[in-house]
Design a protein around this motif. Structure first.
Motif, PDB file in Angstrom:
ATOM      1  N   TYR A 246      -9.116  57.427 -96.214  1.00  0.00           N
ATOM      2  CA  TYR A 246      -9.726  57.522 -94.884  1.00  0.00           C
ATOM      3  C   TYR A 246     -10.713  58.682 -94.833  1.00  0.00           C
ATOM      4  CZ  TYR A 246      -6.753  54.077 -92.548  1.00  0.00           C
ATOM      5  OH  TYR A 246      -6.156  52.910 -92.142  1.00  0.00           O
ATOM      6  N   GLY A 247     -10.273  59.823 -95.327  1.00  0.00           N
ATOM      7  CA  GLY A 247     -11.132  60.997 -95.309  1.00  0.00           C
ATOM      8  C   GLY A 247     -12.359  60.832 -96.180  1.00  0.00           C
ATOM      9  N   ARG A 248     -12.187  60.174 -97.341  1.00  0.00           N
ATOM     10  CA  ARG A 248     -13.318  59.983 -98.248  1.00  0.00           C
ATOM     11  C   ARG A 248     -14.350  59.034 -97.656  1.00  0.00           C
ATOM     12  NH1 ARG A 248     -10.313  58.244-103.543  1.00  0.00           N
ATOM     13  NH2 ARG A 248      -8.383  59.210-102.863  1.00  0.00           N
ATOM     14  N   VAL A 249     -13.880  57.950 -97.023  1.00  0.00           N
ATOM     15  CA  VAL A 249     -14.813  57.022 -96.376  1.00  0.00           C
ATOM     16  C   VAL A 249     -15.558  57.736 -95.253  1.00  0.00           C
ATOM     17  CG1 VAL A 249     -15.008  54.952 -94.948  1.00  0.00           C
ATOM     18  CG2 VAL A 249     -13.545  54.929 -96.964  1.00  0.00           C
ATOM     19  N   ALA A 250     -14.831  58.464 -94.415  1.00  0.00           N
ATOM     20  CA  ALA A 250     -15.459  59.184 -93.301  1.00  0.00           C
ATOM     21  C   ALA A 250     -16.460  60.211 -93.807  1.00  0.00           C
ATOM     22  CB  ALA A 250     -14.386  59.864 -92.449  1.00  0.00           C
ATOM     23  N   HIS A 251     -16.078  60.935 -94.847  1.00  0.00           N
ATOM     24  CA  HIS A 251     -16.951  61.967 -95.415  1.00  0.00           C
ATOM     25  C   HIS A 251     -18.248  61.345 -95.935  1.00  0.00           C
ATOM     26  CE1 HIS A 251     -17.857  65.756 -97.567  1.00  0.00           C
ATOM     27  NE2 HIS A 251     -18.283  64.971 -98.536  1.00  0.00           N
ATOM     28  N   LEU A 252     -18.136  60.211 -96.628  1.00  0.00           N
ATOM     29  CA  LEU A 252     -19.321  59.553 -97.180  1.00  0.00           C
ATOM     30  C   LEU A 252     -20.228  59.053 -96.059  1.00  0.00           C
ATOM     31  CD1 LEU A 252     -20.949  58.389 -99.553  1.00  0.00           C
ATOM     32  CD2 LEU A 252     -19.498  56.350 -99.420  1.00  0.00           C
ATOM     33  N   LEU A 253     -19.652  58.420 -95.039  1.00  0.00           N
ATOM     34  CA  LEU A 253     -20.462  57.904 -93.937  1.00  0.00           C
ATOM     35  C   LEU A 253     -21.182  59.031 -93.209  1.00  0.00           C
ATOM     36  CD1 LEU A 253     -18.046  55.183 -92.478  1.00  0.00           C
ATOM     37  CD2 LEU A 253     -20.039  54.836 -93.964  1.00  0.00           C
TER      38      LEU A 253
ATOM     39  N   SER B 182     -22.969  48.244 -99.290  1.00  0.00           N
ATOM     40  CA  SER B 182     -21.864  47.301 -99.254  1.00  0.00           C
ATOM     41  C   SER B 182     -20.536  48.035 -99.380  1.00  0.00           C
ATOM     42  CB  SER B 182     -22.005  46.289-100.393  1.00  0.00           C
ATOM     43  OG  SER B 182     -21.818  46.933-101.656  1.00  0.00           O
ATOM     44  N   LYS B 183     -19.463  47.352 -98.977  1.00  0.00           N
ATOM     45  CA  LYS B 183     -18.127  47.944 -99.124  1.00  0.00           C
ATOM     46  C   LYS B 183     -17.786  48.124-100.593  1.00  0.00           C
ATOM     47  CE  LYS B 183     -16.337  46.307 -94.691  1.00  0.00           C
ATOM     48  NZ  LYS B 183     -17.634  45.839 -94.174  1.00  0.00           N
ATOM     49  N   GLN B 184     -18.301  47.232-101.449  1.00  0.00           N
ATOM     50  CA  GLN B 184     -18.082  47.391-102.884  1.00  0.00           C
ATOM     51  C   GLN B 184     -18.729  48.678-103.388  1.00  0.00           C
ATOM     52  OE1 GLN B 184     -16.296  45.283-105.154  1.00  0.00           O
ATOM     53  NE2 GLN B 184     -16.597  47.111-106.386  1.00  0.00           N
ATOM     54  N   ASP B 185     -19.935  48.966-102.919  1.00  0.00           N
ATOM     55  CA  ASP B 185     -20.614  50.191-103.340  1.00  0.00           C
ATOM     56  C   ASP B 185     -19.921  51.433-102.779  1.00  0.00           C
ATOM     57  OD1 ASP B 185     -22.417  48.829-104.850  1.00  0.00           O
ATOM     58  OD2 ASP B 185     -24.095  49.002-103.460  1.00  0.00           O
ATOM     59  N   ILE B 186     -19.417  51.348-101.546  1.00  0.00           N
ATOM     60  CA  ILE B 186     -18.644  52.471-100.995  1.00  0.00           C
ATOM     61  C   ILE B 186     -17.436  52.731-101.874  1.00  0.00           C
ATOM     62  CG2 ILE B 186     -17.196  53.219 -99.067  1.00  0.00           C
ATOM     63  CD1 ILE B 186     -19.128  51.792 -97.180  1.00  0.00           C
TER      64      ILE B 186
ATOM     65  N   ALA C 120     -12.133  54.106-104.958  1.00  0.00           N
ATOM     66  CA  ALA C 120     -11.106  53.281-104.327  1.00  0.00           C
ATOM     67  C   ALA C 120     -11.437  51.812-104.580  1.00  0.00           C
ATOM     68  CB  ALA C 120     -11.022  53.562-102.822  1.00  0.00           C
ATOM     69  N   SER C 121     -10.529  50.918-104.191  1.00  0.00           N
ATOM     70  CA  SER C 121     -10.789  49.489-104.344  1.00  0.00           C
ATOM     71  C   SER C 121     -11.578  48.977-103.154  1.00  0.00           C
ATOM     72  CB  SER C 121      -9.472  48.718-104.451  1.00  0.00           C
ATOM     73  OG  SER C 121      -8.761  48.753-103.220  1.00  0.00           O
ATOM     74  N   ARG C 122     -12.276  47.859-103.374  1.00  0.00           N
ATOM     75  CA  ARG C 122     -13.025  47.258-102.272  1.00  0.00           C
ATOM     76  C   ARG C 122     -12.089  46.830-101.151  1.00  0.00           C
ATOM     77  NH1 ARG C 122     -14.431  42.881 -99.705  1.00  0.00           N
ATOM     78  NH2 ARG C 122     -16.602  42.467 -99.119  1.00  0.00           N
ATOM     79  N   GLU C 123     -10.916  46.308-101.514  1.00  0.00           N
ATOM     80  CA  GLU C 123      -9.962  45.856-100.508  1.00  0.00           C
ATOM     81  C   GLU C 123      -9.499  47.021 -99.633  1.00  0.00           C
ATOM     82  OE1 GLU C 123     -10.479  43.073-103.620  1.00  0.00           O
ATOM     83  OE2 GLU C 123      -9.797  45.159-103.760  1.00  0.00           O
ATOM     84  N   MET C 124      -9.249  48.171-100.257  1.00  0.00           N
ATOM     85  CA  MET C 124      -8.825  49.342 -99.483  1.00  0.00           C
ATOM     86  C   MET C 124      -9.935  49.810 -98.555  1.00  0.00           C
ATOM     87  SD  MET C 124      -6.632  51.566 -98.576  1.00  0.00           S
ATOM     88  CE  MET C 124      -5.272  51.482 -99.748  1.00  0.00           C
ATOM     89  N   VAL C 125     -11.167  49.827 -99.051  1.00  0.00           N
ATOM     90  CA  VAL C 125     -12.294  50.245 -98.210  1.00  0.00           C
ATOM     91  C   VAL C 125     -12.459  49.292 -97.026  1.00  0.00           C
ATOM     92  CG1 VAL C 125     -14.816  50.480 -98.125  1.00  0.00           C
ATOM     93  CG2 VAL C 125     -13.527  51.467-100.029  1.00  0.00           C
ATOM     94  N   SER C 126     -12.308  48.000 -97.266  1.00  0.00           N
ATOM     95  CA  SER C 126     -12.413  47.018 -96.179  1.00  0.00           C
ATOM     96  C   SER C 126     -11.359  47.276 -95.113  1.00  0.00           C
ATOM     97  CB  SER C 126     -12.265  45.594 -96.723  1.00  0.00           C
ATOM     98  OG  SER C 126     -13.341  45.268 -97.584  1.00  0.00           O
ATOM     99  N   ARG C 127     -10.117  47.572 -95.539  1.00  0.00           N
ATOM    100  CA  ARG C 127      -9.049  47.836 -94.574  1.00  0.00           C
ATOM    101  C   ARG C 127      -9.337  49.111 -93.786  1.00  0.00           C
ATOM    102  NH1 ARG C 127      -5.575  45.990 -98.814  1.00  0.00           N
ATOM    103  NH2 ARG C 127      -5.037  48.128 -99.429  1.00  0.00           N
TER     104      ARG C 127
END
Length: 223
Positions: free
Chosen positions: A154-161, A179-183, A189-196
């Protein structure tokens, strides 16, 4: 065969590196610069290549990536308008450390290694801006290492955005297409985790995915 075209001083003025230069100076830069159109999915440089040019992104978007023998990729960063790449080879003469691939059709301004070295010798402001750009890149790398070591997904996705966000009309928006795959490849992390995670952030009202881009709400900074 790579098709190139001449570069105008108007195009050069869009790059922070050349802003503030006089007309005569810009004309001399334009003489040694070339324009190249890169289609989506095409590699501009490959890891292991000998350094030959410094590249500036006039339009479009490109990803900088490394991969292993099994084809697994890690995306180091996404480049957009006004940014440059390939300048490290000017200093150390080492092979390219990463590949750069167009995420969408992109227009690049190219200056040969030899000509760019001469530009830095002739203009201290250009040399100083290049060094400042490298310092910024090092700080960003330090922040990324910190987030990978200390933050959950969660923190890594937020930090990147937040890192990719730009202010538009009082809102923070990620306007670059990613794309979520590129994130997933950028944060380990996995694409599935990023999507969730992205879905959950949306349900919490922390982000909103719109045609304009991903709108970031203030509370996302708390993650």
């Amino acid at each position: 065969m790579v098709q190139t075209a001449a570069v105008s001083t108007i195009a050069l003025r869009t790059f922070p590196l050349f802003q503030g230069l006089g007309d005569d100076r810009l004309v001399s830069v334009a003489r040694c610069a070339m324009m190249r159109r890169v289609p989506r999915g095409q590699a501009v440089v490959h890891a292991g290549d000998a350094p030959d040019y410094v590249y500036f992104v006039l339009t479009g978007s490109l990803k900088v990536l490394v991969s292993d023998e099994d084809g697994r990729e890690v995306i180091l960063t996404i480049l957009g308008q006004g940014e440059l790449f390939g300048e490290m080879g000017i200093f150390d003469e080492q092979p390219r450390s990463a590949s750069v691939v167009a995420v969408m059709p992109s227009d690049l301004v190219m200056i040969s290694k030899h000509d760019f070295k001469q530009l830095m010798r002739d203009d201290f402001d250009i040399a100083w801006r290049i060094m400042s750009n490298l310092a910024d890149r090092l700080r960003n790398a330090d922040r990324k290492i910190e987030s990978l070591a200390l933050m959950d997904v969660y923190g890594r996705v937020a930090h990147l955005l937040l890192e990719m966000g730009e202010e538009h009309d009082g809102e923070m928006i990620v306007v670059r297409k990613i794309s979520k795959q590129d994130i997933a490849k950028m944060i380990g992390a996995s694409r599935e985790m990023v999507s969730r995670v992205m879905k959950d952030l949306g349900l919490q009202g922390l982000i909103e995915e719109t045609p304009r881009g991903i709108i970031l709400r203030d509370r996302i900074q708390e993650l």
